[in-house]
Enzyme design. Structure first.
Site, PDB file in Angstrom:
ATOM      1  N   ILE A   1     -12.279   7.981  -7.751  1.00 49.48           N
ATOM      2  CA  ILE A   1     -12.668   6.617  -8.138  1.00 49.48           C
ATOM      3  C   ILE A   1     -13.954   6.660  -8.966  1.00 49.48           C
ATOM      4  O   ILE A   1     -14.743   5.720  -8.973  1.00 49.48           O
ATOM      5  CB  ILE A   1     -12.808   5.677  -6.916  1.00 49.48           C
ATOM      6  CG1 ILE A   1     -13.750   6.275  -5.860  1.00 49.48           C
ATOM      7  CG2 ILE A   1     -11.468   5.357  -6.297  1.00 49.48           C
ATOM      8  CD1 ILE A   1     -14.121   5.263  -4.766  1.00 49.48           C
TER       9      ILE A   1
ATOM     10  N   LYS B   1       3.556  -6.645  -6.124  1.00 49.96           N
ATOM     11  CA  LYS B   1       2.564  -5.990  -5.242  1.00 49.96           C
ATOM     12  C   LYS B   1       1.268  -5.704  -5.997  1.00 49.96           C
ATOM     13  O   LYS B   1       0.186  -6.009  -5.516  1.00 49.96           O
ATOM     14  CB  LYS B   1       3.165  -4.689  -4.711  1.00 49.96           C
ATOM     15  CG  LYS B   1       2.165  -3.681  -4.190  1.00 49.96           C
ATOM     16  CD  LYS B   1       2.885  -2.415  -3.809  1.00 49.96           C
ATOM     17  CE  LYS B   1       2.110  -1.142  -3.775  1.00 49.96           C
ATOM     18  NZ  LYS B   1       1.202  -0.805  -4.815  1.00 49.96           N
ATOM     19  N   ASN B   2       1.395  -5.138  -7.180  1.00 44.45           N
ATOM     20  CA  ASN B   2       0.181  -4.711  -7.880  1.00 44.45           C
ATOM     21  C   ASN B   2      -0.613  -5.871  -8.476  1.00 44.45           C
ATOM     22  O   ASN B   2      -1.720  -5.676  -8.964  1.00 44.45           O
ATOM     23  CB  ASN B   2       0.518  -3.680  -8.971  1.00 44.45           C
ATOM     24  CG  ASN B   2       0.910  -2.342  -8.365  1.00 44.45           C
ATOM     25  OD1 ASN B   2       0.839  -2.171  -7.150  1.00 44.45           O
ATOM     26  ND2 ASN B   2       1.328  -1.404  -9.204  1.00 44.45           N
TER      27      ASN B   2
ATOM     28  N   CYS C   1      -0.718   6.343  -1.539  1.00 46.70           N
ATOM     29  CA  CYS C   1       0.242   7.436  -1.740  1.00 46.70           C
ATOM     30  C   CYS C   1      -0.488   8.690  -2.204  1.00 46.70           C
ATOM     31  O   CYS C   1      -1.404   8.618  -3.014  1.00 46.70           O
ATOM     32  CB  CYS C   1       1.263   7.040  -2.796  1.00 46.70           C
ATOM     33  SG  CYS C   1       2.406   5.799  -2.225  1.00 46.70           S
TER      34      CYS C   1
ATOM     35  N   ILE D   1       0.625  10.747 -15.751  1.00 49.44           N
ATOM     36  CA  ILE D   1      -0.415   9.922 -15.109  1.00 49.44           C
ATOM     37  C   ILE D   1      -0.964  10.584 -13.840  1.00 49.44           C
ATOM     38  O   ILE D   1      -2.172  10.638 -13.643  1.00 49.44           O
ATOM     39  CB  ILE D   1       0.130   8.507 -14.766  1.00 49.44           C
ATOM     40  CG1 ILE D   1       0.761   7.852 -16.003  1.00 49.44           C
ATOM     41  CG2 ILE D   1      -0.969   7.617 -14.172  1.00 49.44           C
ATOM     42  CD1 ILE D   1      -0.188   7.465 -17.099  1.00 49.44           C
TER      43      ILE D   1
HETATM   44  C1  UD1 Z   1      -2.266   1.526 -10.209  1.00 50.96           C
HETATM   45  C2  UD1 Z   1      -1.059   1.015  -9.466  1.00 50.96           C
HETATM   46  C3  UD1 Z   1      -0.076   2.145  -9.227  1.00 50.96           C
HETATM   47  C4  UD1 Z   1       0.277   2.846 -10.536  1.00 50.96           C
HETATM   48  C5  UD1 Z   1      -0.982   3.241 -11.297  1.00 50.96           C
HETATM   49  C6  UD1 Z   1      -0.690   3.784 -12.681  1.00 50.96           C
HETATM   50  C7  UD1 Z   1      -1.952  -0.788  -8.170  1.00 50.96           C
HETATM   51  C8  UD1 Z   1      -2.264  -1.334  -6.812  1.00 50.96           C
HETATM   52  N1  UD1 Z   1      -1.480   0.455  -8.209  1.00 50.96           N
HETATM   53  O1  UD1 Z   1      -2.897   2.495  -9.378  1.00 50.96           O
HETATM   54  O2  UD1 Z   1       1.103   1.583  -8.642  1.00 50.96           O
HETATM   55  O3  UD1 Z   1       1.022   4.003 -10.239  1.00 50.96           O
HETATM   56  O4  UD1 Z   1      -1.846   2.103 -11.447  1.00 50.96           O
HETATM   57  O5  UD1 Z   1       0.032   2.872 -13.416  1.00 50.96           O
HETATM   58  O6  UD1 Z   1      -2.078  -1.482  -9.151  1.00 50.96           O
HETATM   59  N2  UD1 Z   1      -8.333   8.002 -12.307  1.00 50.96           N
HETATM   60  C9  UD1 Z   1      -9.488   8.743 -12.356  1.00 50.96           C
HETATM   61  N3  UD1 Z   1     -10.666   8.146 -11.980  1.00 50.96           N
HETATM   62  C10 UD1 Z   1     -10.718   6.846 -11.573  1.00 50.96           C
HETATM   63  C11 UD1 Z   1      -9.520   6.087 -11.536  1.00 50.96           C
HETATM   64  C12 UD1 Z   1      -8.339   6.687 -11.906  1.00 50.96           C
HETATM   65  O7  UD1 Z   1      -9.473   9.914 -12.713  1.00 50.96           O
HETATM   66  O8  UD1 Z   1     -11.816   6.363 -11.230  1.00 50.96           O
HETATM   67  C13 UD1 Z   1      -7.039   8.631 -12.683  1.00 50.96           C
HETATM   68  C14 UD1 Z   1      -6.092   8.713 -11.470  1.00 50.96           C
HETATM   69  O9  UD1 Z   1      -6.380   9.846 -10.688  1.00 50.96           O
HETATM   70  C15 UD1 Z   1      -4.747   8.789 -12.136  1.00 50.96           C
HETATM   71  C16 UD1 Z   1      -4.922   7.898 -13.372  1.00 50.96           C
HETATM   72  O10 UD1 Z   1      -6.338   7.807 -13.593  1.00 50.96           O
HETATM   73  O11 UD1 Z   1      -4.452  10.085 -12.529  1.00 50.96           O
HETATM   74  C17 UD1 Z   1      -4.329   6.515 -13.223  1.00 50.96           C
HETATM   75  O12 UD1 Z   1      -4.947   5.841 -12.169  1.00 50.96           O
HETATM   76  P1  UD1 Z   1      -5.119   4.260 -12.136  1.00 50.96           P
HETATM   77  O13 UD1 Z   1      -4.624   3.653 -13.401  1.00 50.96           O
HETATM   78  O14 UD1 Z   1      -6.508   3.960 -11.698  1.00 50.96           O
HETATM   79  O15 UD1 Z   1      -4.119   3.884 -10.960  1.00 50.96           O
HETATM   80  P2  UD1 Z   1      -4.374   2.975  -9.701  1.00 50.96           P
HETATM   81  O16 UD1 Z   1      -5.201   1.799 -10.071  1.00 50.96           O
HETATM   82  O17 UD1 Z   1      -4.780   3.820  -8.564  1.00 50.96           O
END
Ligand code: UD1
Length: 421
Positions: A128, A22-23, A121, A331
């Site tokens: 972002i 999926k990811n 979720c 995380i």
């Molecule tokens: C992706 C995965 C998800 C997985 C996660 C961590 C996909 C589609 N989803 O989610 O299944 O659980 O990685 O391995 O690939 N953060 C910020 N600012 C940002 C971006 C992220 O503070 O701009 C923080 C988030 O709130 C979180 C952490 O960084 O606490 C990890 O997020 P991130 O690695 O970006 O996860 P996703 O890409 O959303």
């Protein structure tokens, strides 16, 4: 809303083939927006998140069809040559977190993108800011108003981006924005997840010049145009890990095929430490388990550390292990919503902030529970399979976002599981 009815207590045995990741497939589908010509994506999982991605591609003007192969796998064909849209409707943005991945791709192609904040979720705040500040650094003019993000640029320019955290989504979004940018982009402190390497491989087959994915420094040399290509998505390491845990939880014995064991090393170490017998033969993993003992401390970390996406499922496994285990979620801020539901089945778990202490019990009991998020829902399925009696898992739309026909997969291992409306 659909529910799963599970009669627990049956040891899972047999052979199961794992779906495509999926990811991986979601950013790859966003990348297809950048191609002149057909992109053919093999082993695309049949999950609602890929349906959401197809819907977004359609809204942007791409032509998408799909075919069922003789082995049952799904191939998706995307032609985005006429995809001139630059705005994703709010209802589509809200369906999944990965909708944000289209931002870098649309901006790269159209030099204008309008989106609202992504859904997905609820695991605590999911900002972002890292995506936005990187795109700004590449030359995008970005305004945020009333929940909408409006991005515009004459061109995007290569630059050095030092990520404050190795965010998976931000790394992918920057790659998608940088492939057609002027000059070279370097991402420092990039996420190292295997899905990022898969995205690199896909983009390079399209004619991109990217190296370093899988390490913390990724280099992207901008190119003028990208062509269509054919690609097979890597196996889903989280689905594989879920099924391995389901077999272990029921004290079963099974062969899980179409895996990439390299991508599962922290999960396989965990399973070995708690008493499972694991054997690896190329892309197949066999697992059997007679007795489970608690693994003392599981701490989620960015890859190659223990995946946060496996935390809930492994916690379900530890509920019936001998002894106590501690889970620390580093995380996401709020990723223990499944705990309350596991309590209904008789699990003994205490939480304090980002720490959960699981005291193994002799038995879990079937109960009516509610899936709270994608992986939390899968954890309830694993617990239900090992519980005495019948469980009803409500609100399985969360599970359907990431698992391709979970009831069929588990039934093939002998599980007594059915879907009901
Ligand atoms: C992706 C995965 C998800 C997985 C996660 C961590 C996909 C589609 N989803 O989610 O299944 O659980 O990685 O391995 O690939 N953060 C910020 N600012 C940002 C971006 C992220 O503070 O701009 C923080 C988030 O709130 C979180 C952490 O960084 O606490 C990890 O997020 P991130 O690695 O970006 O996860 P996703 O890409 O959303």
């Amino acid at each position: 809303m659909s529910k799963l009815v599970v009669q627990g207590g049956v040891p899972l045995c047999g052979v199961l083939e794992v779906q495509g990741a999926k990811n991986s497939v979601l950013p790859i589908m966003a990348a297809a927006l950048l191609a002149d010509g057909d992109c053919i994506i093999e082993h695309c999982p049949d999950i609602s998140d890929t349906d959401s991605a197809i819907e977004i591609l359609g809204a942007l003007g791409a032509f998408v069809t799909e075919k069922r192969e003789s082995d049952g796998s799904r191939t998706v064909y995307i032609n985005a040559s006429n995809a001139l849209g630059f705005e994703i409707p709010d209802d589509m943005m809200r369906k999944m977190r990965s909708s944000v991945m289209f931002l870098g791709a649309i901006l790269s192609r159209r030099h204008r993108a309008i989106i609202s904040f992504p859904g997905g979720c609820e695991l605590g705040p999911r900002p972002i800011d890292l995506h936005i500040s990187a795109l700004k650094k590449m030359g995008a003019d970005i305004t945020e108003q009333h929940g909408y993000i409006d991005c515009e640029c004459d061109r995007l320019y290569g630059t050095v981006i030092d990520l404050a955290f190795p965010s998976v989504g931000a790394t992918e979004n920057i790659m998608l924005a940088a492939v057609l940018a002027d000059g070279e982009t370097i991402i420092n402190n990039a996420a190292k997840e295997p899905e990022i390497e898969d995205l690199q491989n896909f983009l390079n087959k399209m004619g991109a010049k990217i190296c370093g994915a899988g390490s913390s420094r990724i280099k992207i040399k901008g190119v003028k145009a990208l062509n269509g290509t054919r690609h097979r998505v890597i196996p889903d390491r989280i689905a594989a890990g879920t099924y391995l845990c389901a077999v272990a939880a029921t004290r079963g014995n099974a062969l899980i095929k179409n895996t990439e064991p390299r991508h599962l090393s922290s999960v396989l170490s965990f399973l070995t430490d708690c008493g499972c017998d694991i054997d690896i033969l190329e892309n197949d993993i066999s697992v059997s388990c007679d007795e489970l003992h608690a693994v003392r401390h599981i701490r989620t970390m960015p890859y190659p550390g223990f995946p946060t996406d496996m935390q809930a499922v492994c916690m379900a496994l530890m509920t019936k292990a001998k002894g106590s285990s501690v889970f620390t979620e580093t995380i996401f801020e709020n990723r223990f919503k499944h705990v309350g539901e596991l309590h209904r089945m008789g699990a003994k778990i205490r939480t304090d902030g980002r720490v959960a202490v699981v005291e193994g019990v002799k038995k879990l009991y079937g109960a009516r529970v509610e899936s709270t998020d994608l992986r939390g829902g899968a954890a309830l399925v694993v617990a239900a399979l090992s519980a005495e009696g019948t469980s009803v898992i409500e609100n399985i739309s969360h599970i359907e976002r990431g698992y391709d026909n979970i009831e069929k997969a588990l039934s093939s291992l002998g599980a007594k599981i059915t879907r009901q409306q």
